[in-house]
Structure formats: C-alpha cells, structure tokens
Design a protein around this motif. Structure first.
Motif, mmCIF file in Angstrom:
data_model
loop_
_atom_site.group_PDB
_atom_site.id
_atom_site.type_symbol
_atom_site.label_atom_id
_atom_site.label_comp_id
_atom_site.label_asym_id
_atom_site.label_seq_id
_atom_site.Cartn_x
_atom_site.Cartn_y
_atom_site.Cartn_z
ATOM 1 N N UNK A 72 -11.439 2.180 7.251
ATOM 2 C CA UNK A 72 -11.333 0.783 6.818
ATOM 3 C C UNK A 72 -10.893 0.655 5.358
ATOM 4 N N UNK A 73 -11.459 1.435 4.470
ATOM 5 C CA UNK A 73 -11.113 1.289 3.053
ATOM 6 C C UNK A 73 -9.639 1.574 2.790
ATOM 7 N N UNK A 74 -9.001 2.382 3.634
ATOM 8 C CA UNK A 74 -7.578 2.690 3.449
ATOM 9 C C UNK A 74 -6.684 1.572 3.994
ATOM 10 N N UNK A 75 -7.219 0.745 4.891
ATOM 11 C CA UNK A 75 -6.409 -0.331 5.466
ATOM 12 C C UNK A 75 -6.689 -1.685 4.820
ATOM 13 N N UNK A 76 -7.708 -1.742 3.977
ATOM 14 C CA UNK A 76 -8.071 -3.010 3.334
ATOM 15 C C UNK A 76 -6.997 -3.539 2.391
ATOM 16 N N UNK A 77 -6.053 -2.707 2.006
ATOM 17 C CA UNK A 77 -4.973 -3.144 1.115
ATOM 18 C C UNK A 77 -4.032 -4.136 1.804
ATOM 19 N N UNK A 78 -4.067 -4.191 3.130
ATOM 20 C CA UNK A 78 -3.191 -5.085 3.881
ATOM 21 C C UNK A 78 -4.010 -6.217 4.489
ATOM 22 N N UNK A 79 -3.435 -7.410 4.534
ATOM 23 C CA UNK A 79 -4.153 -8.545 5.121
ATOM 24 C C UNK A 79 -4.498 -8.304 6.593
#
Length: 132
Positions: A72-79
């Motif tokens: 999750x922390x790696x994908x949080x950069x995208x809406x």
C-alpha cells in the motif's frame, strides 16, 4: 473422425461473447499500451521484474516495482482509481499476474499487458534502458 479441436464443441455464442468480453477487463495488449503512451497515458505502467532486468530494457515510461514489493505505501503516491498495467518478461512469466493480484488485493484497478517484454519487442517497439 473428430479432431482434438472439434471433439469438445465451442461454447454457445452468448457464452463465448461474455467470456471474451470479460478478458478485456483483465488485460490489454502491447499495441494499445504503446499507442496510449504516445498520446499521454491515463494509467501507470508497472514493470514488476527485478531492478537488474528493468535496467537492461523496459517499456519507456514504466515504473519498476517488483511484484513482491507491491504494498500500500508504494501505491499511495497515485490517486485511488488509478489504473495500473503490469507486465513482466512475457507469456512464459507469471510475474505480471502476481503483481496484478497484489494490486487487486489493495483495491487498485489493474490490467496485465499481454505478452510483456516479449510481446513489446515482437511488435517492433523500442525499449528504454537504465534505472530511470
């Protein structure tokens, strides 16, 4: 005498339509990804292979995120709602599916780029090199 191809009859057209239409919700192909990237893609391309393989050659514009490191922390950069398209080496590799599964488990929309690097090269498209 029936062949192995005709021994089991094809599905009725309505069922075949549902099946084949559903495939497009799970995957896209190299040509469509290339075309979309050339116009300004509305999705994120993830190369889910190792950093070393990524550096040797990857889809231009792809981000390297090995499937085992998708959290999750790696994908949080995208809406939320951002579509991810995963790929790996090619049809002989299940890394794209592993990455897609991890993204789906995080509630992210995802498709696989059918063919991976092998398909990309088969279409005659260039690879980018390096880590960026």
């Amino acid at each position: 005498m029936k062949s192995a191809v005709t021994e089991i009859p094809a599905a009725p057209s309505a069922i075949a339509r549902e099946h084949f239409a559903a495939e497009f919700t799970f995957e896209t192909d190299c040509w469509d990804v290339h075309d979309a990237l050339s116009r300004g893609a509305d999705f994120v391309v993830l190369d889910v292979r190792s950093p070393a393989l990524f550096a040797q050659g990857h889809v231009p514009g792809a981000i390297n995120l090995p499937h085992g490191k998708i959290i999750r922390s790696k994908t949080d950069a995208w809406p939320e709602g951002t579509l991810f398209v995963t790929y790996c080496a090619g049809p002989h590799c299940n890394g794209a599916a592993r990455g897609a599964l991890r993204l789906a488990e995080l509630g992210r929309p995802v498709k696989i780029m059918a063919g991976g690097i092998t398909g990309w090269l088969d279409e005659g498209f260039e690879l980018a090199t390096g880590n960026g």
